[in-house]
Design an enzyme around this catalytic site. Structure first.
Site, PDB file in Angstrom:
ATOM      1  N   HIS B   7       0.862  -1.198   0.014  1.00 51.50           N
ATOM      2  CA  HIS B   7      -0.137  -0.009   0.024  1.00 51.50           C
ATOM      3  C   HIS B   7       0.787   1.401   0.017  1.00 51.50           C
ATOM      4  O   HIS B   7       1.985   1.452   0.307  1.00 51.50           O
ATOM      5  CB  HIS B   7      -0.847   0.041   1.228  1.00 51.50           C
ATOM      6  CG  HIS B   7      -0.319   0.209   2.580  1.00 51.50           C
ATOM      7  ND1 HIS B   7       0.135  -0.976   3.266  1.00 51.50           N
ATOM      8  CD2 HIS B   7       0.365   1.083   3.464  1.00 51.50           C
ATOM      9  CE1 HIS B   7       0.555  -0.891   4.384  1.00 51.50           C
ATOM     10  NE2 HIS B   7       0.736   0.694   4.524  1.00 51.50           N
ATOM     11  N   HIS B  79       4.119   6.882   4.031  1.00 48.51           N
ATOM     12  CA  HIS B  79       4.791   5.846   3.743  1.00 48.51           C
ATOM     13  C   HIS B  79       4.459   5.137   2.438  1.00 48.51           C
ATOM     14  O   HIS B  79       3.495   5.099   2.182  1.00 48.51           O
ATOM     15  CB  HIS B  79       5.210   5.123   5.068  1.00 48.51           C
ATOM     16  CG  HIS B  79       4.069   4.472   5.257  1.00 48.51           C
ATOM     17  ND1 HIS B  79       3.176   4.906   6.504  1.00 48.51           N
ATOM     18  CD2 HIS B  79       3.675   3.111   5.139  1.00 48.51           C
ATOM     19  CE1 HIS B  79       2.217   3.832   6.895  1.00 48.51           C
ATOM     20  NE2 HIS B  79       2.295   2.746   6.042  1.00 48.51           N
ATOM     21  N   GLU B 130       7.641   0.777   5.055  1.00 45.31           N
ATOM     22  CA  GLU B 130       7.328  -0.137   5.905  1.00 45.31           C
ATOM     23  C   GLU B 130       7.666  -1.578   5.201  1.00 45.31           C
ATOM     24  O   GLU B 130       7.317  -1.419   3.984  1.00 45.31           O
ATOM     25  CB  GLU B 130       5.918   0.027   6.164  1.00 45.31           C
ATOM     26  CG  GLU B 130       5.167  -1.021   7.171  1.00 45.31           C
ATOM     27  CD  GLU B 130       3.653  -0.804   7.517  1.00 45.31           C
ATOM     28  OE1 GLU B 130       3.083  -0.026   6.583  1.00 45.31           O
ATOM     29  OE2 GLU B 130       3.010  -1.214   8.301  1.00 45.31           O
TER      30      GLU B 130
END
Lengths: 134, 134
Positions: B7, B79, B130
């Site tokens: 994502h 992010h 991430e």
């Protein structure tokens, strides 16, 4: 209206260093560095299984991303690109819904050879959005 | 090492307004708003054909994204999340290659219920990365 996430663009001062980060540190598959003088950028594509990361470095004296890398010397995410089937229909719907299209509103041919438009970050969660007709 | 782009996270002050932008203006499919108090955020997922946009709004007094939205009142890309098969192996390879892992280096359970780690933006093109084990 929007379809696939075509790419996330990350603008950097040094595309060769950024390419090493993605290839050597993160172990991804990367393309060759390509100068795109008509767009004022060098590009490298990081090929992920479901989408791409587009690494950008300014090229030439009036690159549209020069100011961004001056402000973000470590680099940063510059824009996201969503695919649309019909860019004129998408533009007209967006304008009817009150969104602002940058640069006069006429599609240009983007770095992938397809018609593109950019949307005003203030209308899209502080995010520069590119639409690409695929 | 890295696999799919899981994502792109966009942090905003008002997740309901951001959800309207994605649902009504951009015509995307969006999930319900979910409070995730253990992560200090509300989340809404924008489902694209090949990946997701994760909309985030601060929740609680010590949300890790509060400072970001204070600095970016229109919102912004917070992010990107890449999938890895084995988060401990990925972490150990990254550390061996000189990259910095945030928060002590031990994976935590992320907003999707999977082990996650965050990597230092200065080592990754100015981008908070991430990693999520899938």
């Amino acid at each position: 209206m929007i379809g696939r996430l075509n790419h996330v663009a990350i603008a950097v001062k040094d595309i060769e260093a950024a390419t090493r980060v993605y290839k050597e540190t993160l172990g991804a598959t990367v393309s060759a560095k390509v100068p795109q003088p008509e767009h004022g950028v060098y590009t490298v594509f990081v090929e992920l299984p479901n989408t791409k990361i587009e690494l950008l470095e300014p090229l030439g004296d009036d690159s549209t991303i020069q100011k961004f890398v001056d402000k973000n010397p470590d680099g940063g995410i510059h824009h996201v690109c969503y695919e649309v089937e019909d860019i004129i229909a998408a533009r007209d719907q967006l304008v009817a819904r009150g969104a602002r299209v940058l640069g006069g509103g006429e599609p240009k041919i983007g770095a992938h050879g397809k018609p593109v438009l950019f949307l005003h970050p203030k209308d899209f969660c502080g995010t520069l959005v590119e639409l690409e007709q695929v």
